[in-house]
Design a protein around this motif. Structure first.
Motif, PDB file in Angstrom:
ATOM      1  N   GLN A  33       0.789  -1.177   0.000  1.00 36.54           N
ATOM      2  CA  GLN A  33       0.037  -0.131  -0.138  1.00 36.54           C
ATOM      3  C   GLN A  33       0.895   1.334  -0.108  1.00 36.54           C
ATOM      4  O   GLN A  33       1.797   1.436   0.784  1.00 36.54           O
ATOM      5  CB  GLN A  33      -0.971  -0.081   1.095  1.00 36.54           C
ATOM      6  N   GLY A  34       0.548   2.355  -0.895  1.00 34.24           N
ATOM      7  CA  GLY A  34       1.218   3.287  -0.872  1.00 34.24           C
ATOM      8  C   GLY A  34       1.117   4.462   0.487  1.00 34.24           C
ATOM      9  O   GLY A  34       0.220   4.008   1.126  1.00 34.24           O
ATOM     10  N   GLU A  35       1.839   5.470   0.467  1.00 29.25           N
ATOM     11  CA  GLU A  35       1.874   6.300   1.585  1.00 29.25           C
ATOM     12  C   GLU A  35       0.792   7.580   1.656  1.00 29.25           C
ATOM     13  O   GLU A  35       0.654   8.011   2.534  1.00 29.25           O
ATOM     14  CB  GLU A  35       3.128   6.870   1.892  1.00 29.25           C
ATOM     15  N   GLY A  36       0.321   7.841   0.426  1.00 25.08           N
ATOM     16  CA  GLY A  36      -0.220   8.886   0.136  1.00 25.08           C
ATOM     17  C   GLY A  36      -1.729   8.980   0.810  1.00 25.08           C
ATOM     18  O   GLY A  36      -1.967   7.945   1.313  1.00 25.08           O
ATOM     19  N   LEU A  37      -2.480   9.987   0.591  1.00 26.20           N
ATOM     20  CA  LEU A  37      -3.931  10.077   0.997  1.00 26.20           C
ATOM     21  C   LEU A  37      -4.628   9.014   0.287  1.00 26.20           C
ATOM     22  O   LEU A  37      -5.322   8.302   0.763  1.00 26.20           O
ATOM     23  CB  LEU A  37      -4.524  11.397   0.902  1.00 26.20           C
ATOM     24  N   ILE A  38      -4.571   9.020  -0.889  1.00 26.16           N
ATOM     25  CA  ILE A  38      -5.169   7.864  -1.974  1.00 26.16           C
ATOM     26  C   ILE A  38      -4.195   6.995  -1.813  1.00 26.16           C
ATOM     27  O   ILE A  38      -3.229   6.927  -2.726  1.00 26.16           O
ATOM     28  CB  ILE A  38      -5.373   8.539  -3.180  1.00 26.16           C
ATOM     29  N   LYS A  39      -4.372   5.770  -0.946  1.00 27.51           N
ATOM     30  CA  LYS A  39      -3.447   4.627  -0.668  1.00 27.51           C
ATOM     31  C   LYS A  39      -3.761   3.538  -1.512  1.00 27.51           C
ATOM     32  O   LYS A  39      -4.472   2.507  -1.422  1.00 27.51           O
ATOM     33  CB  LYS A  39      -3.723   4.369   0.813  1.00 27.51           C
ATOM     34  N   GLY A  40      -3.285   3.832  -2.792  1.00 30.52           N
ATOM     35  CA  GLY A  40      -3.376   2.771  -3.922  1.00 30.52           C
ATOM     36  C   GLY A  40      -2.490   1.340  -3.685  1.00 30.52           C
ATOM     37  O   GLY A  40      -1.455   1.587  -2.848  1.00 30.52           O
ATOM     38  N   TRP A  41      -2.833   0.065  -4.019  1.00 26.81           N
ATOM     39  CA  TRP A  41      -1.994  -0.721  -3.739  1.00 26.81           C
ATOM     40  C   TRP A  41      -1.161  -1.144  -5.200  1.00 26.81           C
ATOM     41  O   TRP A  41      -1.931  -1.199  -6.347  1.00 26.81           O
ATOM     42  CB  TRP A  41      -2.820  -2.216  -3.556  1.00 26.81           C
ATOM     43  N   LYS A  42       0.031  -1.473  -4.851  1.00 27.65           N
ATOM     44  CA  LYS A  42       0.891  -1.863  -6.034  1.00 27.65           C
ATOM     45  C   LYS A  42       1.518  -3.245  -6.011  1.00 27.65           C
ATOM     46  O   LYS A  42       2.105  -3.619  -4.761  1.00 27.65           O
ATOM     47  CB  LYS A  42       1.756  -0.809  -6.423  1.00 27.65           C
ATOM     48  N   LYS A  43       1.373  -4.040  -7.092  1.00 29.20           N
ATOM     49  CA  LYS A  43       2.214  -5.318  -6.935  1.00 29.20           C
ATOM     50  C   LYS A  43       3.617  -5.433  -7.066  1.00 29.20           C
ATOM     51  O   LYS A  43       4.183  -4.621  -7.882  1.00 29.20           O
ATOM     52  CB  LYS A  43       1.570  -6.303  -7.999  1.00 29.20           C
ATOM     53  N   ARG A  44       4.415  -5.751  -6.100  1.00 30.73           N
ATOM     54  CA  ARG A  44       5.819  -5.708  -5.911  1.00 30.73           C
ATOM     55  C   ARG A  44       6.379  -7.112  -5.692  1.00 30.73           C
ATOM     56  O   ARG A  44       5.863  -8.058  -4.871  1.00 30.73           O
ATOM     57  CB  ARG A  44       6.249  -4.654  -4.957  1.00 30.73           C
ATOM     58  N   TRP A  45       7.617  -7.234  -6.335  1.00 32.78           N
ATOM     59  CA  TRP A  45       8.349  -8.524  -5.876  1.00 32.78           C
ATOM     60  C   TRP A  45       9.227  -8.313  -4.587  1.00 32.78           C
ATOM     61  O   TRP A  45      10.066  -7.392  -4.724  1.00 32.78           O
ATOM     62  CB  TRP A  45       9.193  -8.864  -6.993  1.00 32.78           C
ATOM     63  N   PHE A  46       8.947  -9.128  -3.729  1.00 28.37           N
ATOM     64  CA  PHE A  46       9.524  -9.061  -2.327  1.00 28.37           C
ATOM     65  C   PHE A  46      10.719 -10.138  -2.049  1.00 28.37           C
ATOM     66  O   PHE A  46      10.248 -11.305  -2.668  1.00 28.37           O
ATOM     67  CB  PHE A  46       8.657  -8.945  -1.180  1.00 28.37           C
ATOM     68  N   ASN A  87       0.926  -6.219   8.822  1.00 24.69           N
ATOM     69  CA  ASN A  87       1.674  -5.258   9.032  1.00 24.69           C
ATOM     70  C   ASN A  87       3.012  -5.550   9.357  1.00 24.69           C
ATOM     71  O   ASN A  87       3.292  -6.185  10.175  1.00 24.69           O
ATOM     72  CB  ASN A  87       0.738  -4.384  10.076  1.00 24.69           C
ATOM     73  N   VAL A  88       4.001  -4.467   8.902  1.00 22.90           N
ATOM     74  CA  VAL A  88       5.350  -4.534   9.386  1.00 22.90           C
ATOM     75  C   VAL A  88       5.551  -3.152   9.914  1.00 22.90           C
ATOM     76  O   VAL A  88       5.524  -2.122   9.044  1.00 22.90           O
ATOM     77  CB  VAL A  88       6.243  -4.972   8.075  1.00 22.90           C
ATOM     78  N   ALA A  89       5.764  -3.013  11.080  1.00 27.45           N
ATOM     79  CA  ALA A  89       5.777  -1.601  11.845  1.00 27.45           C
ATOM     80  C   ALA A  89       7.483  -1.460  12.037  1.00 27.45           C
ATOM     81  O   ALA A  89       8.052  -2.190  12.633  1.00 27.45           O
ATOM     82  CB  ALA A  89       5.117  -1.751  13.084  1.00 27.45           C
ATOM     83  N   VAL A  90       7.763  -0.187  11.725  1.00 29.97           N
ATOM     84  CA  VAL A  90       9.045   0.394  11.988  1.00 29.97           C
ATOM     85  C   VAL A  90       8.595   1.905  12.721  1.00 29.97           C
ATOM     86  O   VAL A  90       7.520   2.283  12.615  1.00 29.97           O
ATOM     87  CB  VAL A  90      10.022   0.480  10.846  1.00 29.97           C
ATOM     88  N   PRO A  91       9.889   2.480  13.171  1.00 31.79           N
ATOM     89  CA  PRO A  91       9.354   3.657  13.859  1.00 31.79           C
ATOM     90  C   PRO A  91       8.988   4.736  12.592  1.00 31.79           C
ATOM     91  O   PRO A  91       9.460   4.739  11.604  1.00 31.79           O
ATOM     92  CB  PRO A  91      10.899   4.136  14.105  1.00 31.79           C
ATOM     93  N   ASN A  92       8.072   5.564  13.028  1.00 34.62           N
ATOM     94  CA  ASN A  92       7.379   6.408  12.535  1.00 34.62           C
ATOM     95  C   ASN A  92       6.559   5.663  11.241  1.00 34.62           C
ATOM     96  O   ASN A  92       6.226   6.657  10.204  1.00 34.62           O
ATOM     97  CB  ASN A  92       8.168   7.577  11.892  1.00 34.62           C
ATOM     98  N   ARG A  93       6.330   4.717  10.839  1.00 35.13           N
ATOM     99  CA  ARG A  93       5.472   4.168   9.803  1.00 35.13           C
ATOM    100  C   ARG A  93       5.143   2.840  10.094  1.00 35.13           C
ATOM    101  O   ARG A  93       6.164   1.975  10.570  1.00 35.13           O
ATOM    102  CB  ARG A  93       6.700   4.163   8.436  1.00 35.13           C
ATOM    103  N   VAL A  94       4.225   2.246   9.359  1.00 33.45           N
ATOM    104  CA  VAL A  94       3.742   0.793   9.349  1.00 33.45           C
ATOM    105  C   VAL A  94       3.685   0.444   7.933  1.00 33.45           C
ATOM    106  O   VAL A  94       2.900   1.338   7.106  1.00 33.45           O
ATOM    107  CB  VAL A  94       2.254   0.673  10.079  1.00 33.45           C
ATOM    108  N   TYR A  95       4.184  -0.497   7.374  1.00 31.58           N
ATOM    109  CA  TYR A  95       3.974  -0.996   6.066  1.00 31.58           C
ATOM    110  C   TYR A  95       2.934  -1.933   6.080  1.00 31.58           C
ATOM    111  O   TYR A  95       2.821  -2.902   6.496  1.00 31.58           O
ATOM    112  CB  TYR A  95       5.276  -1.581   5.592  1.00 31.58           C
ATOM    113  N   TYR A  96       2.137  -1.750   4.980  1.00 30.83           N
ATOM    114  CA  TYR A  96       0.863  -2.711   4.853  1.00 30.83           C
ATOM    115  C   TYR A  96       1.099  -3.420   3.606  1.00 30.83           C
ATOM    116  O   TYR A  96       1.124  -2.829   2.549  1.00 30.83           O
ATOM    117  CB  TYR A  96      -0.530  -1.716   4.743  1.00 30.83           C
TER     118      TYR A  96
END
Length: 207
Positions: A33-46, A87-96
């Motif tokens: 999930q993106g960080e902006g107000l309009i939180k779109g989802w993008k497919k990524r290779w992890f 969710n992966v939480a780090v200081p000042n942000r949560v990755y969804y």
């Protein structure tokens, strides 16, 4: 030490650097999930490799878009409200992040927790490592509060986005109805004009 609630590991960078960087624990596609107000989802290779969770634009891309350093992770938790998300939480942000299915979700959460445990296991008798002090209960409480605050903030943004999307849907529906009425009105006028023409033609022929 380990934060019992989130499974977070606190260890110095010296110990963390000892993880073999070439070893890939798990890789595959996740939606991010993106960080902006309009939180779109993008497919990524992890790729979970060494002490990093790296993500790329696609499997074929060689240049990484970014990464999450394991030593910064506060916690890894499965979403309670969304299917196949975690969710992966780090200081000042949560990755969804969102997996393709329940099995992939389990695989990623397990792999991340295993890798965090591996970081901790580096403090063995054969390797002398100075671990950083375990955070105090006050610090852990503050981190937990920060994590909860970030999740709450994201839920509020999700609700705002949902309201915006619903408003857009309503406006689009009203616009469709308006256009349909206009089309019907034009068709009705055309039929009336055609009927009037036929009527006058009939009068001409019979006169």
């Amino acid at each position: 030490g380990i934060n019992a609630e989130y499974g977070a590991i606190y260890i110095t960078a010296q110990a963390n650097d000892l993880i073999p960087m070439a070893q890939i624990k798990l890789e595959g596609y996740l939606e991010k999930q993106g960080e902006g107000l309009i939180k779109g989802w993008k497919k990524r290779w992890f790729r979970l490799q060494g002490r990093k969770l790296i993500y790329f634009k696609s499997k074929e891309e060689l240049d990484e878009l970014g990464f999450i350093d394991l030593k910064d992770i506060i916690g890894v938790k499965e979403s309670e409200s969304s299917k196949n998300e975690f969710n992966v939480a780090v200081p000042n942000r949560v990755y969804y992040l969102r997996a393709e299915n329940a099995q992939e979700l389990t695989n990623w959460i397990s792999a991340l927790n295993d890798q965090l445990s591996e970081v901790r296991s580096l403090r063995s008798e054969s390797v002398v490592v100075q671990a950083s002090p375990r955070p105090s209960s006050e610090t852990e409480a503050a981190l937990s509060s920060q994590y909860a605050s970030l999740l709450k903030e994201n839920e509020a943004l999700k609700n705002q986005l949902l309201e915006i999307e619903q408003k857009i849907d309503r406006e689009e529906e009203r616009e469709k109805e308006r256009q349909l009425k206009e089309t019907q009105t034009r068709e009705d006028r055309d039929r009336e004009d055609e009927e009037r023409k036929r009527y006058f033609n009939c009068l001409l022929y019979t006169s």
